[in-house]
Enzyme design. Structure first.
Site, PDB file in Angstrom:
ATOM      1  N   ASN A 210      78.170  80.380  99.164  1.00 47.03           N
ATOM      2  CA  ASN A 210      78.759  81.707  98.964  1.00 47.03           C
ATOM      3  C   ASN A 210      80.106  81.784  99.674  1.00 47.03           C
ATOM      4  O   ASN A 210      80.541  80.826 100.303  1.00 47.03           O
ATOM      5  CB  ASN A 210      77.801  82.796  99.447  1.00 47.03           C
ATOM      6  CG  ASN A 210      77.436  82.598 100.905  1.00 47.03           C
ATOM      7  OD1 ASN A 210      78.285  82.682 101.778  1.00 47.03           O
ATOM      8  ND2 ASN A 210      76.165  82.286 101.160  1.00 47.03           N
ATOM      9  N   ASP A 279      69.581  82.947  99.631  1.00 51.10           N
ATOM     10  CA  ASP A 279      68.220  83.464  99.426  1.00 51.10           C
ATOM     11  C   ASP A 279      67.342  82.433  98.716  1.00 51.10           C
ATOM     12  O   ASP A 279      66.125  82.476  98.833  1.00 51.10           O
ATOM     13  CB  ASP A 279      68.275  84.751  98.590  1.00 51.10           C
ATOM     14  CG  ASP A 279      68.847  85.908  99.406  1.00 51.10           C
ATOM     15  OD1 ASP A 279      68.684  85.888 100.634  1.00 51.10           O
ATOM     16  OD2 ASP A 279      69.474  86.809  98.803  1.00 51.10           O
ATOM     17  N   LYS A 289      73.481  61.765  91.388  1.00 52.52           N
ATOM     18  CA  LYS A 289      74.443  62.719  90.826  1.00 52.52           C
ATOM     19  C   LYS A 289      74.072  63.071  89.379  1.00 52.52           C
ATOM     20  O   LYS A 289      73.814  62.160  88.574  1.00 52.52           O
ATOM     21  CB  LYS A 289      75.844  62.110  90.874  1.00 52.52           C
ATOM     22  CG  LYS A 289      76.925  63.066  90.460  1.00 52.52           C
ATOM     23  CD  LYS A 289      78.293  62.407  90.460  1.00 52.52           C
ATOM     24  CE  LYS A 289      79.263  63.323  89.742  1.00 52.52           C
ATOM     25  NZ  LYS A 289      80.409  62.602  89.242  1.00 52.52           N
ATOM     26  N   ASP A 306      63.263  84.356 104.980  1.00 49.47           N
ATOM     27  CA  ASP A 306      64.213  85.356 105.472  1.00 49.47           C
ATOM     28  C   ASP A 306      64.213  85.270 106.998  1.00 49.47           C
ATOM     29  O   ASP A 306      63.276  85.736 107.666  1.00 49.47           O
ATOM     30  CB  ASP A 306      63.808  86.756 104.989  1.00 49.47           C
ATOM     31  CG  ASP A 306      64.894  87.771 105.292  1.00 49.47           C
ATOM     32  OD1 ASP A 306      65.455  87.743 106.411  1.00 49.47           O
ATOM     33  OD2 ASP A 306      65.201  88.589 104.405  1.00 49.47           O
ATOM     34  N   LYS A 337      67.152  97.931 103.967  1.00 56.72           N
ATOM     35  CA  LYS A 337      66.964  96.635 104.656  1.00 56.72           C
ATOM     36  C   LYS A 337      66.556  96.847 106.108  1.00 56.72           C
ATOM     37  O   LYS A 337      65.744  96.096 106.653  1.00 56.72           O
ATOM     38  CB  LYS A 337      68.264  95.814 104.608  1.00 56.72           C
ATOM     39  CG  LYS A 337      68.405  95.040 103.325  1.00 56.72           C
ATOM     40  CD  LYS A 337      69.715  94.293 103.200  1.00 56.72           C
ATOM     41  CE  LYS A 337      69.919  93.936 101.731  1.00 56.72           C
ATOM     42  NZ  LYS A 337      71.225  93.404 101.434  1.00 56.72           N
ATOM     43  N   LYS A 341      63.017  95.210 106.992  1.00 59.97           N
ATOM     44  CA  LYS A 341      63.009  94.054 107.883  1.00 59.97           C
ATOM     45  C   LYS A 341      62.707  94.444 109.337  1.00 59.97           C
ATOM     46  O   LYS A 341      62.737  93.597 110.222  1.00 59.97           O
ATOM     47  CB  LYS A 341      64.351  93.316 107.801  1.00 59.97           C
ATOM     48  CG  LYS A 341      64.688  92.800 106.402  1.00 59.97           C
ATOM     49  CD  LYS A 341      65.849  91.796 106.421  1.00 59.97           C
ATOM     50  CE  LYS A 341      66.312  91.472 105.012  1.00 59.97           C
ATOM     51  NZ  LYS A 341      67.245  90.339 104.953  1.00 59.97           N
TER      52      LYS A 341
HETATM   53  N1  CTP Z   1      69.207  86.925 106.040  1.00 57.15           N
HETATM   54  C1  CTP Z   1      68.467  85.951 106.676  1.00 57.15           C
HETATM   55  N2  CTP Z   1      67.804  85.035 105.939  1.00 57.15           N
HETATM   56  C2  CTP Z   1      67.850  85.041 104.612  1.00 57.15           C
HETATM   57  C3  CTP Z   1      68.613  86.025 103.948  1.00 57.15           C
HETATM   58  C4  CTP Z   1      69.290  86.947 104.697  1.00 57.15           C
HETATM   59  O1  CTP Z   1      68.434  85.927 107.915  1.00 57.15           O
HETATM   60  N3  CTP Z   1      67.175  84.120 103.934  1.00 57.15           N
HETATM   61  C5  CTP Z   1      69.895  87.945 106.848  1.00 57.15           C
HETATM   62  C6  CTP Z   1      71.407  87.889 106.847  1.00 57.15           C
HETATM   63  O2  CTP Z   1      71.887  87.089 107.911  1.00 57.15           O
HETATM   64  C7  CTP Z   1      71.778  89.348 107.010  1.00 57.15           C
HETATM   65  C8  CTP Z   1      70.647  90.100 106.356  1.00 57.15           C
HETATM   66  O3  CTP Z   1      69.565  89.183 106.289  1.00 57.15           O
HETATM   67  O4  CTP Z   1      71.776  89.742 108.365  1.00 57.15           O
HETATM   68  C9  CTP Z   1      70.920  90.655 105.020  1.00 57.15           C
HETATM   69  O5  CTP Z   1      71.229  89.682 104.096  1.00 57.15           O
HETATM   70  P1  CTP Z   1      71.394  90.073 102.561  1.00 57.15           P
HETATM   71  O6  CTP Z   1      71.617  88.826 101.786  1.00 57.15           O
HETATM   72  O7  CTP Z   1      72.397  91.178 102.433  1.00 57.15           O
HETATM   73  O8  CTP Z   1      69.999  90.701 102.273  1.00 57.15           O
HETATM   74  P2  CTP Z   1      68.750  90.183 101.572  1.00 57.15           P
HETATM   75  O9  CTP Z   1      67.593  90.537 102.407  1.00 57.15           O
HETATM   76  O10 CTP Z   1      68.877  88.749 101.210  1.00 57.15           O
HETATM   77  O11 CTP Z   1      68.723  91.113 100.291  1.00 57.15           O
HETATM   78  P3  CTP Z   1      69.552  91.051  98.922  1.00 57.15           P
HETATM   79  O12 CTP Z   1      70.119  89.657  98.799  1.00 57.15           O
HETATM   80  O13 CTP Z   1      68.520  91.358  97.906  1.00 57.15           O
HETATM   81  O14 CTP Z   1      70.608  92.113  99.021  1.00 57.15           O
END
Ligand code: CTP
Length: 409
Positions: A210, A279, A289, A306, A337, A341
């Protein structure tokens, strides 16, 4: 209580006529309760004898890096770890330049490179040397790293010149040192921070990732360090320079970040999940490859753990701060969130349309259970400082008295 009670101070003395004032400085530091060890450069020994400092401080004075008897008593690395702060007074233009350039060619500059204690420099030099652009550049680069520059004063100099370059008086230096300890909101705290993107392999040469640059997480790590915390930064791939005085663990995938966080979390009083963690990862990354044959291909992705939610769900969780990067419904999504969380705080930021990722500026809304505050657009360094102030308010309110005792460094 005295201003420097139980504080262990290394006083570095470099070559300059102001070195005679450093004898008085040792006395003043000790009057405030400090335990002082003096390290001199060879040039300093031309101006004042080590014996003077030894008699005043009650400790042997160190001058040479490889003096085997001194190293046996306390090695320069032990000395670097011993210090709560390192004050160099007087700090010559030469030593200032060496510190700015990361040079370690004598005991003092070596231990400055080896210590993670706050560093304060009291420059003393001829006004022309102070006015040189190279000196100004060195001072700026040190200040950016959070090193405190005390003075110099303006006035008549030993060489007869008039201008900026006189070392501050011992009382002013002691006051500055006391203040630097008082302002350290996170002194004695351990903070674990994740930063940057993660990369999930598709095949040996391609990955999913990303736009995160790591700028916000690195800024937070620096600001936390400046606020006195012992900081561990677990970083996904980033081109940013490793911040000074911070323990950096480099990882690539979300799974590696997860393992690194879990290995270090028990020591942390505060966790800030700033990384843009993928995610999903490929169910089965190809070992060779992928070749361009089919018109379309399908990648099967499986969910990553997560990290943030797992940390907050630990039986004895640290104070947990998350980030929410959203393209729409910023506050609603971030609040959801925070609840889902079980976080203490969440920092919401709008992304997309050249906002958020990889930018130097940003704006945040910091949200907690029954409140929120807007941090208007400013540099990520400024935002990091403000966010840490908010974290400090909530953390110390919530954790008194048990958390402070539970997570000593
Ligand atoms: N985060 C994490 N581990 C993951 C995904 C996210 O620790 N596998 C943490 C990020 O570091 C951030 C927070 O969760 O502090 C939010 O991440 P975000 O991607 O915005 O949220 P998600 O829970 O993944 O929800 P979505 O992608 O559906 O918006």
């Amino acid at each position: 209580m005295k201003g420097l009670e139980q504080k262990r101070i290394i006083l570095g003395v470099t070559g300059g006529i102001a070195a005679y004032k450093s004898a008085e400085l040792v006395r003043r530091l000790m009057e405030q309760g400090a335990d002082v060890q003096v390290v001199m450069t060879t040039a300093a020994c031309e101006f004042i004898t080590p014996l003077t400092f030894q008699a005043l401080s009650g400790h042997p004075v160190r001058c040479e890096s490889f003096d085997t008897s001194s190293e046996a008593a306390m090695s320069h690395i032990e000395l670097a770890r011993w210090a709560d702060a390192v004050l160099v007074a007087p700090c010559s233009a030469n030593t200032l330049a060496k510190i700015a350039g990361g040079i370690a060619d004598n005991l003092l500059t070596t231990l400055i490179l080896a210590t993670d204690a706050p560093l304060l420099l009291a420059p003393a030099m001829n006004q022309q040397m102070w006015a040189q652009s190279t000196t100004a550049e060195n001072v700026n680069s040190l200040a950016v790293k959070g090193i405190k520059i005390l003075g110099p004063d303006i006035g008549e100099q030993a060489c007869g010149d008039l201008g900026a370059g006189r070392m501050l008086e011992p009382d002013q230096l002691v006051d500055a040192l006391i203040q630097s300890f008082q302002h350290l909101a996170f002194a004695g705290q351990r903070i674990l921070i994740t930063a940057g993107p993660t990369r999930e392999a598709i095949d040996p040469v391609r990955f999913l990732s990303n736009r995160s640059s790591g700028k916000m997480g690195y800024a937070l790590a620096r600001a936390a360090r400046e606020a006195g915390a012992a900081v561990t930064l677990i970083s996904g791939p980033s081109v940013l320079a490793t911040p000074a005085g911070i323990d950096v663990i480099s990882v690539e995938t979300a799974a590696e970040m997860h393992s690194a966080v879990m290995a270090h979390i028990s020591k942390a009083g505060i966790f800030i999940g700033c990384a843009a963690v993928a995610d999903y990862r490929l169910a089965e990354p190809a070992s060779e490859k992928l070749k361009k044959q089919a018109d379309s291909i399908q990648l099967t992705l499986v969910k990553n753990a997560d990290i943030l939610a797992e940390v907050a769900a630990l039986p004895n969780p640290p104070f947990t701060v998350g980030f929410a990067a959203e393209t729409s419904h910023l506050i609603e999504n971030a609040r959801e969130k925070l609840q889902r969380k079980h976080l203490n705080l969440i920092a919401a930021n709008q992304v997309g349309d050249n906002q958020g990722f990889d930018q130097d500026d940003n704006e945040l809304t910091v949200i907690w259970q029954d409140g929120q505050v807007e941090l208007p657009s400013s540099s990520k360094n400024q935002l990091a400082k403000k966010l840490l102030e908010i974290i400090a308010q909530h953390y110390f309110q919530k954790s008194q008295p048990e958390n402070n005792e539970k997570h000593p460094t």
